[in-house]
Design a protein around this motif. Sequence first.
Motif, PDB file in Angstrom:
ATOM      1  N   GLY B 351       0.803  -1.209   0.000  1.00 25.46           N
ATOM      2  CA  GLY B 351       0.000   0.000   0.000  1.00 25.46           C
ATOM      3  C   GLY B 351       0.842   1.266   0.000  1.00 25.46           C
ATOM      4  O   GLY B 351       0.308   2.363  -0.135  1.00 25.46           O
ATOM      5  N   SER B 352       2.143   1.096   0.132  1.00 26.47           N
ATOM      6  CA  SER B 352       3.021   2.256   0.306  1.00 26.47           C
ATOM      7  C   SER B 352       3.027   3.144  -0.938  1.00 26.47           C
ATOM      8  O   SER B 352       2.840   2.678  -2.054  1.00 26.47           O
ATOM      9  N   LYS B 353       3.274   4.438  -0.723  1.00 25.79           N
ATOM     10  CA  LYS B 353       3.362   5.395  -1.831  1.00 25.79           C
ATOM     11  C   LYS B 353       4.749   5.396  -2.470  1.00 25.79           C
ATOM     12  O   LYS B 353       4.931   5.930  -3.563  1.00 25.79           O
ATOM     13  N   LEU B 354       5.719   4.854  -1.752  1.00 25.00           N
ATOM     14  CA  LEU B 354       7.119   4.897  -2.184  1.00 25.00           C
ATOM     15  C   LEU B 354       7.726   3.494  -2.113  1.00 25.00           C
ATOM     16  O   LEU B 354       7.250   2.657  -1.335  1.00 25.00           O
ATOM     17  N   PRO B 355       8.775   3.239  -2.879  1.00 25.77           N
ATOM     18  CA  PRO B 355       9.456   1.937  -2.778  1.00 25.77           C
ATOM     19  C   PRO B 355      10.358   1.891  -1.545  1.00 25.77           C
ATOM     20  O   PRO B 355      11.571   1.773  -1.653  1.00 25.77           O
ATOM     21  N   ASP B 356       9.738   1.999  -0.388  1.00 31.97           N
ATOM     22  CA  ASP B 356      10.468   2.112   0.871  1.00 31.97           C
ATOM     23  C   ASP B 356      10.317   0.835   1.697  1.00 31.97           C
ATOM     24  O   ASP B 356       9.953  -0.218   1.160  1.00 31.97           O
ATOM     25  N   ALA B 357      10.605   0.934   2.981  1.00 36.45           N
ATOM     26  CA  ALA B 357      10.554  -0.264   3.823  1.00 36.45           C
ATOM     27  C   ALA B 357       9.139  -0.833   3.895  1.00 36.45           C
ATOM     28  O   ALA B 357       8.955  -2.046   3.848  1.00 36.45           O
ATOM     29  N   GLN B 358       8.117   0.025   4.014  1.00 42.58           N
ATOM     30  CA  GLN B 358       6.750  -0.493   4.040  1.00 42.58           C
ATOM     31  C   GLN B 358       6.470  -1.326   2.796  1.00 42.58           C
ATOM     32  O   GLN B 358       5.942  -2.443   2.873  1.00 42.58           O
ATOM     33  N   ALA B 360       8.471  -2.897   0.955  1.00 44.86           N
ATOM     34  CA  ALA B 360       9.233  -4.142   0.952  1.00 44.86           C
ATOM     35  C   ALA B 360       8.714  -5.148   1.970  1.00 44.86           C
ATOM     36  O   ALA B 360       8.625  -6.345   1.677  1.00 44.86           O
ATOM     37  N   TYR B 361       8.376  -4.694   3.183  1.00 45.24           N
ATOM     38  CA  TYR B 361       7.774  -5.617   4.158  1.00 45.24           C
ATOM     39  C   TYR B 361       6.538  -6.277   3.540  1.00 45.24           C
ATOM     40  O   TYR B 361       6.370  -7.492   3.582  1.00 45.24           O
ATOM     41  N   THR B 363       5.493  -6.473   0.437  1.00 44.51           N
ATOM     42  CA  THR B 363       5.799  -7.304  -0.729  1.00 44.51           C
ATOM     43  C   THR B 363       6.377  -8.648  -0.310  1.00 44.51           C
ATOM     44  O   THR B 363       5.965  -9.696  -0.817  1.00 44.51           O
ATOM     45  N   ALA B 364       7.318  -8.630   0.604  1.00 43.19           N
ATOM     46  CA  ALA B 364       7.964  -9.880   1.014  1.00 43.19           C
ATOM     47  C   ALA B 364       6.960 -10.820   1.677  1.00 43.19           C
ATOM     48  O   ALA B 364       7.019 -12.037   1.487  1.00 43.19           O
ATOM     49  N   ASP B 469      20.422   4.369  -0.679  1.00 39.43           N
ATOM     50  CA  ASP B 469      19.421   3.400  -0.221  1.00 39.43           C
ATOM     51  C   ASP B 469      18.977   2.540  -1.400  1.00 39.43           C
ATOM     52  O   ASP B 469      19.446   2.710  -2.533  1.00 39.43           O
ATOM     53  N   THR B 470      18.074   1.613  -1.127  1.00 36.92           N
ATOM     54  CA  THR B 470      17.684   0.646  -2.152  1.00 36.92           C
ATOM     55  C   THR B 470      17.061   1.337  -3.359  1.00 36.92           C
ATOM     56  O   THR B 470      17.302   0.940  -4.503  1.00 36.92           O
TER      57      THR B 470
END
Lengths: 514, 514
Positions: B351-358, B360-361, B363-364, B469-470
């Motif tokens: 649901g995140s707006k950015l390719p950030d930690a949220q 990735a959590y 998605t994983a 960062d990633t």
Amino acid sequence: MAEAAIRRRGRSGGGAARRAERTGLKIEASKYIERNIPLFNILTDEALEVIESNAEGILEEVGVNFVNNPAALERWRNAGADVDGERVRIPRGLARKLCETAPEKIIQHARNPERTVEIGGNTLVCAPVYGPPFVRDGAGGRRYATMDDFRKFVKLGYMSNWLHHSGGTVCEPTDIAVNKRHLDMLLAHMTLSDKPFMGSVTEPSRAQDSVEMCEILFGKSFVQENVVMTSLININSPMTFDDVMMGALEVYALNNQACVVSPFIVGGAMAPVSVTGTLTQVLAEVLAGVAYSQLIRSGAPVIFGAFVTSIDMNSGAPTFGTPEASQILYGAGQLARRLGLPFRSGGGLCGSKLPDAQAAYETAHTHNAALLGGVNFMLHSCGWLEGGLVSSFEKFVMDADQLGVLHQMARGIAHDENAQALDAIREVGPGGHYLGCAHTQSNFKDAFWRSELLDYKPFETWADEGGRDTQALAAARVEQLLAGYRKPTIEPDIEEALNAYVANKKASMPDSLY
Amino acid sequence: MAEAAIRRRGRSGGGAARRAERTGLKIEASKYIERNIPLFNILTDEALEVIESNAEGILEEVGVNFVNNPAALERWRNAGADVDGERVRIPRGLARKLCETAPEKIIQHARNPERTVEIGGNTLVCAPVYGPPFVRDGAGGRRYATMDDFRKFVKLGYMSNWLHHSGGTVCEPTDIAVNKRHLDMLLAHMTLSDKPFMGSVTEPSRAQDSVEMCEILFGKSFVQENVVMTSLININSPMTFDDVMMGALEVYALNNQACVVSPFIVGGAMAPVSVTGTLTQVLAEVLAGVAYSQLIRSGAPVIFGAFVTSIDMNSGAPTFGTPEASQILYGAGQLARRLGLPFRSGGGLCGSKLPDAQAAYETAHTHNAALLGGVNFMLHSCGWLEGGLVSSFEKFVMDADQLGVLHQMARGIAHDENAQALDAIREVGPGGHYLGCAHTQSNFKDAFWRSELLDYKPFETWADEGGRDTQALAAARVEQLLAGYRKPTIEPDIEEALNAYVANKKASMPDSLY
């Protein structure tokens, strides 16, 4: 359905309720996770039997080293092992036989009885990051950790409602002398939190100090009869048990306190590059370590540990959250269950330098494997960054929030009449919607896990509020939590006695770098 | 050990090798994943039977709507259903019986035979994000997607070695008229990649265009005898089958092309808030949809789809990567296997707006559930952002890299003599290290999965290189991949014919917004 783990959240009878009234702040805390879901068993029985047979063969043929520890060699000799110098060769079957007296489940008491945890069986107890010499936050970057940082992490852990355990060395307080910092760390866990914690292992005398401080906190007879610490005993893989770690284990086992006996392995360096080879060595090491704890005191509480990661063969750097690490975790869990021991592994492990997407991918892989792989004690659940060199404030609250995902997954899936929701499907029918139907109204509050950190806002709102990424949201949460922190109540006599113990100990010796 | 999925990586016999020679660029591509690990079955047989019985009861008692589709109603009446207006009530057992003729496994051909995929059984085929009207990258932010963006995503998909499928609407090319954009999209998949792809479903006539373009690409008789498209047919949950989607399904089924019949559910809105209630509705809908496909053409290839997510009951926003979504995925997989159908679910959902930690959590969590939950076709494997509103360039390469984790996990754990590594353990012994031992030397190249994107560097090197960062690493990788892109060879006659078909079709009608 065993949704007890969730229903317990927010329970606040008795002492906690009174404390909450006094302080005006209610700390919600979930108890440990109780799994109501099956486990993922990656290895066949045939593969497990091969590994078990090979591990016993390695113990018999190659053996393990107990270094600088003549008493240990004597104990092994008396138990029937073949001792040659510092090498201990353990006949097939002996180590496994000795392990039989270790309990299947450990009840670790917290000074607040509502925070007492069970480690073993279908439980999962989550403890924070352990060991980093550095800390990082968005504002201050990466720097050496101090005692002030340490106290902040203990406070955050106390306020994290999905975290069950206060942990141990949540970061290394490098501004305190090495021979004294364990005293300040224990004092922080004991007074700033009321969750269970870990003892010192860097010297046998520091383990003894840990026991003595617990005797002040819990009472001397209580400590002798109950587990009040779970401490981390690493094995120097491959197959070496050093005198410092074994000395600490001896103190704890004699005092009936729990130890995690844990190979510390970077695959390809401290164990073979293959998963099965690594599992074989892990099992051999744990068998030897747990068996030794039972030679110290039959029935001493011990946890089967497996801290195993892989290596980047290009750079030699350890890597985390990798598929091989997950495979090893799953396999080690099966081996631990066959041995009837509680199992430690997992954590919010990652190699990333920042709490970014890499950190989260790697962490989520390990969190998921820990849940489905049957981990009972998950050290490093939150806050771990940069391969364990750094405790990250933002990642601490990010990961701690993610532990809620594991709680909800573990509840399993109810299929009673309410969960079947047939009336709702009848009521709504084709083309309708469920937002207002009776079933939704009576179930929505508990239906879905909700993050207290992540962004669920509409794009426009999110953009208006600065378009923050997860790290920025986490930084705000760290600040908010620390600002709202209130110390849990503690008997003033006990706190005074703990302070005095620490002051006296510190005064009794000069600062040392070791 | 079935490590075929990995061993196939980099295989480049025949045509691919010659192409690589000609272009000077070698595109490594893994074949689809073949699981050599067990699945995670979260539901008991008893729970599954309850759900199956309830789903059949719902079909019989409540029924489903087939909207604006008199021919469909007629087909259902002839098959023995109770048709009342647009409501179709399906007697217990009928839908399940009709589903029996759908095949268990689908071979979808690619124009490059080495990219042909098998969907069903122990396989997992990964396809990219589908449907977002927006794109995002670090430099340009969030903006409406264009055909130029679309082509870039197809190129990135072609060059992603863990991605097996080119997908369909990798983003909505909003600069092309709605009634013509399917032509440009198909042309891009057919000419810029050689991986399998999806057909258009936004109008039955556009499905027909998709078939005709495939006849040019593959030959007319080949298309009638083989599956060359897997297209996405969403159900308007709850329990409504609209004429546009069913019209497309009819075209594809008649032409023996595969469809994913997929409830599209935000739990609590389009289905009950409970997992079991949602699974019941999912099964009822899929039973009705798959049965209908078999009424069109017995034996038509169909995939059991489940796109189910949860809702934030505070804001009403859909949420992704949640524990409830994982539970539903696991349960739906079990239902699909009991029905003997290939299973579609999962994806790099967040649901995140950015390719950030949220991001990735979340998605994983979904990637892991898809692997262990038995997904055979994973749409949205990479590139999905902001609840599916955005195709992210950075997240595309981040997720695509992560699919390598699933490949490696799926290999399972070998326990042959080499994997047991007893000689290595003997050779190294207590206190040694494995870096140089014979076993490590002969196995290290394939031992550990290695990300081509994530950071494994020492801190100092990483800091010297800008402390990226990633997302920043991913932006660099997007640029590098697009700069290195070379079009796969295609028969000039065929390409010309495709171009002519698209030009003629476009010229034959005015632009339209629908």
